[in-house]
Design an enzyme around this catalytic site. Sequence first.
Site, short mmCIF file in Angstrom:
data_model
loop_
_atom_site.label_atom_id
_atom_site.label_comp_id
_atom_site.label_asym_id
_atom_site.label_seq_id
_atom_site.Cartn_x
_atom_site.Cartn_y
_atom_site.Cartn_z
N ASP A 1 -2.97 -19.02 -14.51
CA ASP A 1 -3.06 -18.88 -15.96
C ASP A 1 -4.32 -19.54 -16.51
OD1 ASP A 1 -2.27 -17.95 -18.43
OD2 ASP A 1 -1.08 -19.72 -18.90
N GLY B 1 -0.40 -22.50 -30.06
CA GLY B 1 -1.81 -22.65 -30.38
C GLY B 1 -2.50 -23.71 -29.56
N ASN B 2 -1.72 -24.61 -28.93
CA ASN B 2 -2.32 -25.61 -28.04
C ASN B 2 -2.67 -25.03 -26.68
OD1 ASN B 2 -0.59 -28.12 -29.64
ND2 ASN B 2 -2.65 -28.53 -28.88
N SER B 3 -2.17 -23.84 -26.35
CA SER B 3 -2.41 -23.25 -25.04
C SER B 3 -3.90 -23.13 -24.76
CB SER B 3 -1.77 -21.86 -24.96
OG SER B 3 -0.37 -21.96 -24.91
N ILE C 1 -1.97 -16.23 5.18
CA ILE C 1 -1.58 -16.14 6.59
C ILE C 1 -0.56 -15.03 6.82
CG2 ILE C 1 -2.12 -18.53 7.10
CD1 ILE C 1 0.83 -19.21 6.91
N GLY C 2 -0.01 -14.46 5.76
CA GLY C 2 0.87 -13.31 5.92
C GLY C 2 2.27 -13.64 6.40
N VAL C 3 2.96 -14.54 5.72
CA VAL C 3 4.34 -14.86 6.07
C VAL C 3 5.19 -14.99 4.81
CG1 VAL C 3 3.87 -16.06 8.24
CG2 VAL C 3 3.82 -17.34 6.09
N GLN C 4 6.46 -14.66 4.95
CA GLN C 4 7.44 -15.03 3.94
C GLN C 4 7.99 -16.39 4.35
OE1 GLN C 4 10.48 -12.07 3.36
NE2 GLN C 4 9.03 -10.38 3.43
N ILE C 5 7.97 -17.33 3.45
CA ILE C 5 8.41 -18.68 3.78
C ILE C 5 9.50 -19.13 2.82
CG2 ILE C 5 6.28 -19.44 4.88
CD1 ILE C 5 5.42 -20.66 2.24
N HIS D 1 -3.40 -16.21 -20.52
CA HIS D 1 -2.54 -15.50 -21.47
C HIS D 1 -3.09 -15.52 -22.89
CE1 HIS D 1 -0.53 -19.58 -22.10
NE2 HIS D 1 -0.72 -19.17 -23.33
#
Length: 527
Positions: free
Chosen positions: A191, A262-264, A319-323, A161
Amino acid sequence: MTDRSDLSNLPSYRQPRRSVFSARKIALMASVVAGLGAAVYGFGTSTSPADLFSSPAHAQVNNEVRKVERPVGFADVVERVKPSVISVKVNMKEKSASNDDGDDAQSPFQPGSPMERFFRRFGGPDGMPGLKGGGGRGRVVQGQGSGFFISADGFAVTNNHVVDGADKVEVTTDDGKTYTAKVIGTDQRTDLALIKVEGSSNFPFAKLAEGKPRIGDWVLAVGNPFGLGGTVTAGIVSASGRDIGNGPYDDFIQIDAPVNKGNSGGPAFDTNGEVMGVNTAIYSPSGGSVGIAFSIPASTVKSVVAQLKDKGSVSRGWIGVQIQPVTSDIADSLGMKKAEGALVAEPQANGPAAKAGIESGDVITSVNGEPVKDARELARTIGGLAPGATVKLNVLHKGQDKVVNLTLGQLPNTIEAKADIDKDSGKGASRGTDVPKLGMTVAPADSVAGAGKEGVVITEVDPKSAAAERGFKEGDVILEVGGKSVSTAGEVRDAINTARTDNKNSVLMRVKSGGQSRFVAVPIAKG
């Protein structure tokens, strides 16, 4: 000879009282005090009362105090690591007009998440970190953050960011020199960003820590808060494994060293002078440090930076799942002894999991023999593996343990979710049939426009019911109850009665809402 006036004849004069401390008592007190001093500092005593106040004794006390061990400071560590920390300044053209408080700034984070709220506070034109600007559309916005070198040839780490969308990146080193830098790659999900500083091949650099910090370990945050480069603050590691709602890969270290705008992107050092994490967010109702900051662990930084350096982007296993998490209610519904593992709400069509035979309602309990604590841990574990790798999953399938081997796919950059139910899907629908003791009415999905062909659609929810407490709302589609597919209100009632007969406290329902599936454990009344 000094003239002394006789005051005894004055009316207000009173003869001084004899001191209540006799010479004998003074001597006794002096012995006691001196004895205490000997116990603490180990120096000798004398019975003479004059020894308590004499110069030799006073000097002796001072000498002994100097021998007492002083608190250990951080000056030596700071002197060694501070040159590796840089201030990062970016220039970018604002893409759209924003008001003075930055409410219209584009956030790179999930709407409503703590990271997104943090960005709203610090990420607009007023700065995250320290953005400045003025004017209207097309103005140039400046931002300031922090970073640190990880190699002598100029590779440095900062936050995504900080440099996201930057047209120009400049860094200032600890000795005040300014260099131009270019962005090598960024990763929005963690990030993190990797930049390359041009102009030298002998930059002082920091080392990423190998092990995990312990709660209570000292930590030093070095960075550029409020544009004040080279600032050092100290604190301790106050927690680990924090999930702040930024995404499925959240695994932040929480520190209480003061971190501000500013520490980011700046480093959090341990007392060995190694980087334990990258400071990325704070919790602050006021905008200033309240002693709660979050750092990306060094282990995550290593894996992400390695891929960014190699190809400029990050590839993650998929792996293609909703968990979803396994709650205590869900565990009870599935007959599990402990609420652990990751519950598969829905496998994605043609995804690796679906091809391997994983179904909705399965619980993934381990990956390559390592237990899975919860859904978040599964996401981090799979995401940390390379696409194309073969993994062994232990799965609880309809009450039975089984082993599934599959080859990981690559996590898509974007995942589109299509809703099967329109907002107006309930228009023109019948009231439906009551489901007793749950506080909702349902109708076959194929009888309601836009609800699809499977399951039963909820047409009404009592706001004071158990269904409302569990988040059910009008338009949701119930696909399964107690592991059985349902298409009528009667089948819903039968499944609930079966669960009641089996002495279960709740029944598990698979619900589709807005194109996303989830399991909900609904308590059932006895009798």
